[in-house]
Scaffold this motif. Structure first.
Motif, PDB file in Angstrom:
ATOM      1  N   GLN A  89      81.254 123.101  56.098  1.00  0.00           N
ATOM      2  CA  GLN A  89      81.064 123.436  54.741  1.00  0.00           C
ATOM      3  C   GLN A  89      81.891 122.289  53.938  1.00  0.00           C
ATOM      4  OE1 GLN A  89      79.425 125.811  53.462  1.00  0.00           O
ATOM      5  NE2 GLN A  89      79.878 124.669  51.389  1.00  0.00           N
ATOM      6  N   GLN A  90      82.977 121.496  54.579  1.00  0.00           N
ATOM      7  CA  GLN A  90      83.485 120.679  53.945  1.00  0.00           C
ATOM      8  C   GLN A  90      82.260 119.454  53.713  1.00  0.00           C
ATOM      9  OE1 GLN A  90      86.613 119.618  56.463  1.00  0.00           O
ATOM     10  NE2 GLN A  90      88.258 120.867  55.222  1.00  0.00           N
ATOM     11  N   ILE A  91      81.695 118.874  54.491  1.00  0.00           N
ATOM     12  CA  ILE A  91      80.647 117.952  54.530  1.00  0.00           C
ATOM     13  C   ILE A  91      79.648 118.659  53.406  1.00  0.00           C
ATOM     14  CG2 ILE A  91      78.867 116.822  55.816  1.00  0.00           C
ATOM     15  CD1 ILE A  91      80.634 117.326  58.520  1.00  0.00           C
ATOM     16  N   ILE A  92      79.071 119.812  53.512  1.00  0.00           N
ATOM     17  CA  ILE A  92      78.250 120.178  52.504  1.00  0.00           C
ATOM     18  C   ILE A  92      78.814 120.233  51.084  1.00  0.00           C
ATOM     19  CG2 ILE A  92      76.870 122.188  51.669  1.00  0.00           C
ATOM     20  CD1 ILE A  92      75.694 120.762  54.239  1.00  0.00           C
ATOM     21  N   GLU A 101      75.976 105.576  51.642  1.00  0.00           N
ATOM     22  CA  GLU A 101      77.360 105.084  51.643  1.00  0.00           C
ATOM     23  C   GLU A 101      78.390 106.283  52.194  1.00  0.00           C
ATOM     24  OE1 GLU A 101      80.727 104.107  48.133  1.00  0.00           O
ATOM     25  OE2 GLU A 101      78.864 103.515  47.569  1.00  0.00           O
ATOM     26  N   TYR A 102      78.138 107.438  51.921  1.00  0.00           N
ATOM     27  CA  TYR A 102      79.055 108.579  52.662  1.00  0.00           C
ATOM     28  C   TYR A 102      78.848 108.118  54.344  1.00  0.00           C
ATOM     29  CZ  TYR A 102      80.644 113.090  53.940  1.00  0.00           C
ATOM     30  OH  TYR A 102      80.997 114.134  54.715  1.00  0.00           O
ATOM     31  N   HIS A 156      81.675 107.644  57.156  1.00  0.00           N
ATOM     32  CA  HIS A 156      81.731 108.943  57.954  1.00  0.00           C
ATOM     33  C   HIS A 156      80.979 108.833  58.909  1.00  0.00           C
ATOM     34  CE1 HIS A 156      83.287 110.133  53.840  1.00  0.00           C
ATOM     35  NE2 HIS A 156      84.265 110.531  54.594  1.00  0.00           N
ATOM     36  N   ARG A 157      80.777 107.718  59.743  1.00  0.00           N
ATOM     37  CA  ARG A 157      79.913 107.746  60.819  1.00  0.00           C
ATOM     38  C   ARG A 157      79.765 108.858  61.969  1.00  0.00           C
ATOM     39  NH1 ARG A 157      77.441 102.905  60.397  1.00  0.00           N
ATOM     40  NH2 ARG A 157      78.659 101.250  59.176  1.00  0.00           N
ATOM     41  N   ASP A 158      80.948 109.503  61.953  1.00  0.00           N
ATOM     42  CA  ASP A 158      80.689 110.410  62.993  1.00  0.00           C
ATOM     43  C   ASP A 158      80.497 111.889  62.299  1.00  0.00           C
ATOM     44  OD1 ASP A 158      83.074 110.661  61.049  1.00  0.00           O
ATOM     45  OD2 ASP A 158      84.402 111.838  62.531  1.00  0.00           O
ATOM     46  N   GLU A 159      80.120 112.083  60.937  1.00  0.00           N
ATOM     47  CA  GLU A 159      79.428 112.824  60.508  1.00  0.00           C
ATOM     48  C   GLU A 159      78.110 112.695  59.625  1.00  0.00           C
ATOM     49  OE1 GLU A 159      82.930 113.847  57.737  1.00  0.00           O
ATOM     50  OE2 GLU A 159      83.823 114.562  59.445  1.00  0.00           O
TER      51      GLU A 159
END
Length: 183
Positions: free
Chosen positions: A43-46, A95-96, A100-103
């Motif tokens: 949810q933080q990513i969303i 860019e994100y 945040h390559r792991d996400e």
């Protein structure tokens, strides 16, 4: 955030002739993100995705018609601004991903322009259906537009396009020519 329209202002996002540019965006494969990371982290990513979308909408003076989880419906009185918003979203999402390559998170976007039925703070009709169906065909990181949107925006010379072919769209008769925006 300044610049985001209140629901009562939605009619300001329809051109004087009743034409509206509709943008649908959707996070690709969001369910596996929730399964892999858990509800709170996903949810933080969303939420980060939502902030990116809303920021780009505000920059281009669009109107957030509605959001459904990780999917947005946005309206613009200008086809040029709608396309600028779509490109801004994809560039900000790229860019994100770099930061945040792991996400990894990818967004698909579809746009169409036409007359839509406005009711309360929502839009309905074939123009909306076309935009939604086009978005559903896009791949992650892709912007697909209708031939009508192409016809309206190509003459500006600000955008680069590639033909994406003639495709059937669920629930609509015939085939529809689509274009990919090279952002």
């Amino acid at each position: 955030m300044a610049g985001i329209a209140e629901p009562r202002e939605f009619r300001a996002h329809v051109a004087p002739n009743g034409i509206v540019s509709i943008l649908f965006s959707d996070v690709v494969d969001s369910s596996p993100i929730f399964e892999r990371l858990g509800d709170l982290r996903a949810q933080q990513i969303i939420d980060a995705h939502n902030a990116i979308i809303r920021w780009q909408v505000a920059l281009q003076q669009g109107f957030e018609v509605k959001t459904m989880g990780d999917r947005f419906m946005i309206a613009f009185s200008s086809a040029w601004r709608a396309l600028q918003c779509a490109i801004g979203i994809q560039r900000a999402m790229a860019e994100y991903r770099d930061q945040h390559r792991d996400e990894p998170i990818e967004v698909r976007i579809g746009l169409h322009i036409g007359e839509a039925v406005g009711e309360s703070d929502d839009f309905f009709g074939k123009a909306v259906i076309l935009a939604a169906r086009i978005a559903g065909l896009a791949q992650g990181g892709e912007i697909l537009i209708s031939s009508t949107m192409y016809d309206v925006t190509a003459s500006a010379g600000s955008f680069r396009f590639a033909e994406a072919g003639e495709v059937p769209l669920k629930g609509l008769s015939g085939t529809h020519r689509l274009y990919r925006v090279n952002w």
